[in-house]
Design an enzyme around this catalytic site. Structure first.
Site, mmCIF file in Angstrom:
data_model
loop_
_atom_site.group_PDB
_atom_site.id
_atom_site.type_symbol
_atom_site.label_atom_id
_atom_site.label_comp_id
_atom_site.label_asym_id
_atom_site.label_seq_id
_atom_site.Cartn_x
_atom_site.Cartn_y
_atom_site.Cartn_z
ATOM 1 N N ASP A 67 0.877 -1.157 0.000
ATOM 2 C CA ASP A 67 0.000 0.000 0.000
ATOM 3 C C ASP A 67 0.923 1.218 0.000
ATOM 4 O O ASP A 67 2.134 1.114 0.263
ATOM 5 C CB ASP A 67 -0.959 -0.005 1.203
ATOM 6 C CG ASP A 67 -2.163 0.925 0.970
ATOM 7 O OD1 ASP A 67 -2.097 1.797 0.067
ATOM 8 O OD2 ASP A 67 -3.170 0.794 1.697
ATOM 9 N N TRP A 68 0.359 2.361 -0.299
ATOM 10 C CA TRP A 68 1.171 3.561 -0.557
ATOM 11 C C TRP A 68 1.881 4.035 0.715
ATOM 12 O O TRP A 68 1.259 4.608 1.605
ATOM 13 C CB TRP A 68 0.283 4.629 -1.169
ATOM 14 C CG TRP A 68 0.198 4.551 -2.674
ATOM 15 C CD1 TRP A 68 0.405 5.605 -3.541
ATOM 16 C CD2 TRP A 68 -0.069 3.413 -3.504
ATOM 17 N NE1 TRP A 68 0.282 5.160 -4.848
ATOM 18 C CE2 TRP A 68 -0.001 3.836 -4.855
ATOM 19 C CE3 TRP A 68 -0.322 2.068 -3.253
ATOM 20 C CZ2 TRP A 68 -0.203 2.967 -5.931
ATOM 21 C CZ3 TRP A 68 -0.520 1.200 -4.320
ATOM 22 C CH2 TRP A 68 -0.459 1.649 -5.638
#
Ligand code: NOJ
Length: 844
Positions: free
Chosen positions: A267-268
């Protein structure tokens, strides 16, 4: 655009995840290497050929994002210019293409779950896939099975499907097959236990092995079995280690036991270390930037350096790229082999703009071509919108409407949004009707048909006197409008979203389960004056509605969820009986948030190290209500129709032909490598004459880097590429292939006993037996469309996994020797037929 990710913590050591007290197995080193197999062979061969031709820096370039806003998509990797292979474009989200135009806004995941329709789940996936492909996107960042929905206030539950793992598993599989059939890689996210937005960047979720398998991992297993090309590891920690470097969840469970052959992306900003993530099974770092000098990234040049030093073996790097390329090749088949260029920019809606917005040295060019990808998708959006409406109450023949003399539409939630449906960026404010939640799970609306607009049009056709009242806090005006109407329809909402937006004090997760914008008072006010008050809910999940259920003047209640762009039309179809309601609630409606047992942690005792033990085990949603003997307002699976159905002839066939279950075993081949790496310094530094733009992420090592050893900083087990044991429950995508043998077929005959055509959603629940199992769990559903008087036999298949429990010692699924029952009905509670389940076939 808002930065979506929090702090990057650089933790040098490789963290070994503890697996919980009852889990004696070894942690998951080394990270399993892909080997093709079941549905992956052809893609894997193509990937091998491609990867063998790459240099070290070219390989690294495909594993690492170029940085937040570095290119045109929310995530972009580097490319291989020498071979004319463009960068991968990754784009949100689970209900349509985010940050662009001329796209559709599909109903949210929670709505398609409410249809209980495999067909609609699949078709929604197909049409979303077509839109992503049309924009030049390689990876759609969806669907969502984490959060699963442990707690009803969970901000992102609506992006996913249901707190029931079986329903979510089916929805994951169908959505993934749909998306990938259109040439786009799907991404099953957020893996795993990302169940709340509060503290999501650091919460440490403590979980036992059995709960993991029987509840949270289940839908991800279905995703892997469906051939999903990518999985996004989540922000949180699991049993002490961050999800994106957690060798238990990624190496042991996902890549070994579930035999996942695609790639894991972070995920970012969920990546925290260079080595921990590489050895813990991460294959692609997103968005790529966020590390100290000299690379400004945890991978990119830092990964190249780690490979040159031997801290990350070549086979691990090769495996990352093989997985990425195999996922890419896997979806390029049939009519969908093409790869259009990226033709939009997530960062501007103008035609021209910076090619690399993160850099002030970027050149300007055409970044948006405004390609219209909507096709004829509005029809399916309307169909899902209508078929996901759950009719919760319908008394005094309130519905369907039949040319009422007058109608009062009441509430802000019925209205067009001043400034257009996208006036609230990422839906982070409420100005009109709510048709999706807020955060990265949004897409821009091409248009939004509000309920007021659709109902006014219908009223004009029927000569119904129509009034429309806004202003939820002006109860006197609402009452005045409602008092003489033949039908008063009140629209109310409760939204939720991702925690980079705080809306009305709700940091993603809902603070409570009451209606927003004075909605409860609005319902009460209207119902105090109008004996035919119809309530329409656009909510992210359950709200407390016992008072409305009991109120004699509230004649009908409908949950319409987050239906997307065709909201008003879809609702009108149901209100006027053009579509007979067939939606079923994908969650349970408690009378109080406390009734749900498991609670969201809004305030951690130690906010620096928040930790929460999921000690309710598998008992969430209906499983908990039943165990605690708490009556909810409506149970999971509930939903009325304008007709009635009867059930008869429950029959069970035991399939004796099945071969005995065999634990998988043996050894994998040793880790393969593809091509020889040129380890000379000159081959891995920026080529002469190349103009870097800062702070773009590159794969080259810095000219001053010391690229020799020590390899010993990495655990020996993590860099060991010798043949490894296959886990007993593993051996095939989604787990041991024999888990999916059908052991029983259960059939019932359903008859439409009413006066109008309608679709029943029969549901099969199984009691596995014993105090440690829920009373019963969903293990099948179907849709039976029936004309009045018509009967139909529906059949459910029960697989070995469906009747098994997870044995933490043998690390395998087992059918426990306990008396089992099956129940068939129209919700968890409304059981019409039941039977003991005969013992499994002797041969099983
Ligand atoms: C963070 C979100 O958790 C994830 O779902 C999304 O795909 C990325 N940001 C990219 O926008």
């Amino acid at each position: 655009m808002t930065a979506l990710f929090g702090l990057f913590l650089v933790i040098p050591a490789v963290v070994i995840a503890s697996t919980g007290a009852d889990t004696p197995f070894a942690p998951g080193f080394p990270s399993p290497w892909a080997s093709g197999g079941s549905g992956w062979d052809e893609a894997y061969e193509k990937a091998k050929k491609f990867v063998s031709s790459l240099t070290l820096v070219e390989k690294v370039n495909l594993t690492t994002g170029t940085g937040w806003e570095a290119d045109r998509c929310v995530g972009s990797t580097g490319s291989v210019p020498r071979l004319g292979f463009r960068a991968f474009c990754l784009e949100d989200g689970p209900l349509g293409v985010r940050y662009t135009d001329h796209n559709s806004a599909f109903p949210a995941g929670i709505n398609v779950a409410a249809t209980f329709s495999r067909d609609l789940m699949r078709r929604r996936g197909e049409e979303m896939g077509e839109e992503f492909l049309g924009k030049g996107i390689d990876v759609q960042l969806g669907p969502v099975a984490g959060p699963l929905g442990r707690v009803p206030e969970g901000g992102r539950n609506w992006e996913g499907f249901s707190p029931d793992p079986y329903l979510t598993g089916v929805a994951m599989a169908e959505t993934i097959k749909g998306i990938q059939s259109r040439g786009v890689v799907a991404c099953a996210k957020h893996y795993i236990l990302n169940e709340q937005e509060h503290y999501r960047n650091r919460i440490d979720v403590r979980i036992d092995d059995r709960t993991m398998h029987e509840l949270y991992l289940w839908p991800f297993a279905d995703a892997v079995r469906a051939g999903v090309g990518s999985v996004m590891c989540s922000y949180n920690k699991i049993n002490g280690a961050f999800a994106c470097e957690n060798e238990w969840t990624t190496n042991y469970l996902l890549k070994n036991e579930l035999s996942f052959q695609g790639f894991v992306m972070s995920d970012w900003g969920a990546q925290h270390t260079t080595l921990g993530s590489a050895l813990g099974g991460l294959d692609m770092a997103m968005p790529g930037d966020g590390g100290g000098p000299p690379y400004g990234a945890l991978w990119g040049g830092a990964l190249t350096e780690a490979v040159l030093k031997g801290q990350v073996p070549q086979w691990r790097l090769d495996d990352m790229v093989i997985r990425i390329m195999a996922a890419f090749y896997k979806v390029k088949s049939g009519n969908y082999t093409s790869r259009p260029d990226v033709n939009f920019s997530a960062w501007t809606n103008k035609t021209t703009g910076p090619l690399h917005p993160l850099s002030n040295q970027s050149s300007i060019g055409v970044v948006n071509e405004f390609v219209n990808v909507q096709g004829d998708h509005a029809a399916l959006i309307r169909e899902i919108g209508a078929k996901s409406v759950v009719l919760l109450k319908n008394e005094k023949a309130a519905l369907p409407l039949n040319k009422p003399q007058s109608m009062a539409v009441i509430g802000n939630d019925a209205q067009d949004t001043p400034g257009g449906p996208n006036a609230c960026p990422e839906r982070g404010c409420i100005k009109g009707t709510v048709a999706m939640g807020y955060g990265s799970g949004t897409a821009e609306f091409p248009y939004l048909v509000s309920p007021a607009t659709a109902l006014e049009l219908q009223a004009a056709t029927d000569n119904t006197v129509f009034t429309n009242t806004t202003g939820n806090w002006n109860l006197a005006a609402a009452k005045a409008a409602a008092s003489n109407a033949s039908a008063a329809i009140v629209f109310v909402t409760a939204t939720a979203g991702e925690n980079f937006i705080t809306l009305d004090g709700n940091a993603g997760d809902r603070n409570n389960l009451t209606l927003w914008d004075n909605g409860d008072e609005l319902i009460r006010a209207v119902a105090s004056v109008n004996p035919n008050t119809i309530v329409v809910l656009h909510t992210a999940g359950p709200v407390i509605l016992e008072y409305a259920k009991q109120h004699p003047n509230v004649t009908a209640i409908l949950w319409a969820g987050f239906p997307g762009q065709e909201s008003g039309n879809a609702l009108a179809d149901v209100l006027y009986g053009r579509v007979n309601p067939q939606g079923r609630s994908p969650f349970t409606w408690g009378k109080s948030v406390k009734d749900y047992g498991a609670q969201l942690m809004f305030t951690a005792p130690n906010p620096a190290l928040p930790s929460q033990t999921f000690d309710e085990g598998v008992f969430i949603d209906y499983r908990y209500f039943d165990k605690a003997a708490i009556a909810p307002t409506w149970w999971f699976g509930s939903g009325l129709s304008y007709t009635t159905f009867s059930y008869a002839r429950l029959e069970i066939v035991v399939h004796n032909t099945t071969n005995p279950y065999q634990a998988a075993g043996g050894l994998t081949p040793p880790a393969p490598t593809y091509g020889t790496l040129d380890r000379t310094a000159g081959a891995n530094v920026v080529p002469d004459g190349f103009r870097k733009i800062s702070p773009y992420v590159y794969p080259w090592v810095s000219s001053s880097a010391n690229v020799s050893g020590p390899a010993s900083v990495s655990p020996t087990a993590a860099i060991n590429g010798s043949a490894q044991p296959v886990l007993p429950a593993g051996g095939a995508p989604g787990g041991n292939a024999r888990l999916f043998d059908v052991l029983y077929t259960i059939s019932v005959s359903i008859t439409n006993t009413g006066k109008v055509a309608g679709t029943e959603i029969p549901q099969l629940y199984v009691q596995l037996g014993g105090e440690d199992n829920p009373f019963s769990v969903l293990r099948g559903f179907d849709e039976a469309a029936l004309e009045p008087g018509q009967s139909k036999t529906v059949a459910f298949s029960l697989t070995r996994r469906d009747v098994s429990n997870w044995n933490t010692t043998s690390q395998n699924w087992e059918i426990w020797d306990r008396e089992k029952f099956v129940f068939v009905g129209s919700s968890f509670e409304a059981i019409r037929l039941n039977s003991t389940l005969p013992p499994p076939p002797a041969s099983a």
